[in-house]
Design an enzyme around this catalytic site. Structure first.
Site, PDB file in Angstrom:
ATOM      1  N   TYR A  88       9.658 -14.751 -13.793  1.00 45.31           N
ATOM      2  CA  TYR A  88      10.591 -14.864 -12.668  1.00 45.31           C
ATOM      3  C   TYR A  88      11.857 -14.070 -12.943  1.00 45.31           C
ATOM      4  O   TYR A  88      12.165 -13.719 -14.077  1.00 45.31           O
ATOM      5  CB  TYR A  88      10.929 -16.332 -12.369  1.00 45.31           C
ATOM      6  CG  TYR A  88      11.805 -17.003 -13.402  1.00 45.31           C
ATOM      7  CD1 TYR A  88      13.180 -17.039 -13.246  1.00 45.31           C
ATOM      8  CD2 TYR A  88      11.256 -17.590 -14.536  1.00 45.31           C
ATOM      9  CE1 TYR A  88      13.993 -17.655 -14.188  1.00 45.31           C
ATOM     10  CE2 TYR A  88      12.050 -18.204 -15.477  1.00 45.31           C
ATOM     11  CZ  TYR A  88      13.423 -18.236 -15.303  1.00 45.31           C
ATOM     12  OH  TYR A  88      14.226 -18.835 -16.252  1.00 45.31           O
ATOM     13  N   CYS A  89      12.569 -13.789 -11.851  1.00 41.83           N
ATOM     14  CA  CYS A  89      13.879 -13.138 -11.930  1.00 41.83           C
ATOM     15  C   CYS A  89      14.811 -13.875 -10.969  1.00 41.83           C
ATOM     16  O   CYS A  89      14.625 -15.065 -10.743  1.00 41.83           O
ATOM     17  CB  CYS A  89      13.766 -11.647 -11.605  1.00 41.83           C
ATOM     18  SG  CYS A  89      13.203 -11.312  -9.927  1.00 41.83           S
ATOM     19  N   LYS A  90      15.752 -13.197 -10.389  1.00 36.32           N
ATOM     20  CA  LYS A  90      16.677 -13.858  -9.467  1.00 36.32           C
ATOM     21  C   LYS A  90      16.043 -14.110  -8.094  1.00 36.32           C
ATOM     22  O   LYS A  90      16.102 -15.217  -7.576  1.00 36.32           O
ATOM     23  CB  LYS A  90      17.968 -13.039  -9.305  1.00 36.32           C
ATOM     24  CG  LYS A  90      18.979 -13.713  -8.404  1.00 36.32           C
ATOM     25  CD  LYS A  90      20.279 -12.939  -8.323  1.00 36.32           C
ATOM     26  CE  LYS A  90      21.266 -13.678  -7.429  1.00 36.32           C
ATOM     27  NZ  LYS A  90      22.556 -12.989  -7.368  1.00 36.32           N
ATOM     28  N   GLY A  92      12.865 -12.102  -7.036  1.00 41.92           N
ATOM     29  CA  GLY A  92      11.471 -11.684  -6.964  1.00 41.92           C
ATOM     30  C   GLY A  92      11.194 -10.211  -7.167  1.00 41.92           C
ATOM     31  O   GLY A  92      10.069  -9.820  -7.435  1.00 41.92           O
ATOM     32  N   TYR A 117      14.430 -17.308  -9.172  1.00 42.80           N
ATOM     33  CA  TYR A 117      15.237 -18.464  -9.566  1.00 42.80           C
ATOM     34  C   TYR A 117      16.045 -19.004  -8.384  1.00 42.80           C
ATOM     35  O   TYR A 117      16.312 -20.200  -8.303  1.00 42.80           O
ATOM     36  CB  TYR A 117      16.163 -18.080 -10.730  1.00 42.80           C
ATOM     37  CG  TYR A 117      16.846 -19.252 -11.386  1.00 42.80           C
ATOM     38  CD1 TYR A 117      16.108 -20.181 -12.113  1.00 42.80           C
ATOM     39  CD2 TYR A 117      18.221 -19.432 -11.294  1.00 42.80           C
ATOM     40  CE1 TYR A 117      16.735 -21.266 -12.723  1.00 42.80           C
ATOM     41  CE2 TYR A 117      18.854 -20.503 -11.898  1.00 42.80           C
ATOM     42  CZ  TYR A 117      18.109 -21.419 -12.619  1.00 42.80           C
ATOM     43  OH  TYR A 117      18.712 -22.492 -13.219  1.00 42.80           O
TER      44      TYR A 117
END
Length: 125
Positions: A88-90, A92, A117
């Site tokens: 995951y990131c912030k 997508g 996230y």
């Protein structure tokens, strides 16, 4: 008018093809499904945001390896390719990039958090 219709059609086709590329060989999961899959044995959770973003908050047991750093491939090579990787990131975008790299490197099971996230926190997790 024809140019507008053609432009809208072209944009739609490109958007659909980008979604298909992101999902090929990678499970894109909503926060509930992602959380459920985290309970599976030997899962590796990978946060691909910057150190600063990671320090502001992250999913429990996540390992932080920034996908934008030059040594990303070197660092993820230390992970087990045969164990599931939850990424995951912030929001997508970076995790989709990371998932593609992981796929190219031979990782067998990759789960990408849809919405990142931000979606995780918005869902109350």
């Amino acid at each position: 008018m024809k140019k507008i219709i053609f432009g809208a059609l072209l944009t739609s086709v490109l958007a659909i093809s980008c979604v298909n590329q992101k999902q090929e060989g990678v499970l894109v999961a909503n926060p509930d499904t992602f959380e459920q899959k985290m309970t599976e044995p030997e899962v590796q959770i990978l946060d691909v945001r910057t150190e600063g973003e990671f320090a502001e908050g992250h999913i429990q047991d996540a390992q932080n390896i920034d996908v934008l750093q030059d040594d990303f491939k070197e660092k993820v090579a230390t992970l087990d390719k045969n164990k599931p990787v939850m990424v995951y990131c912030k929001m997508g975008g970076r995790s989709a990039k990371a998932a593609g790299i992981l796929k190219e490197m031979g990782f067998t099971t990759i789960v990408d958090l849809e919405g990142g996230y931000t979606a995780w926190k918005a869902s109350g997790k």
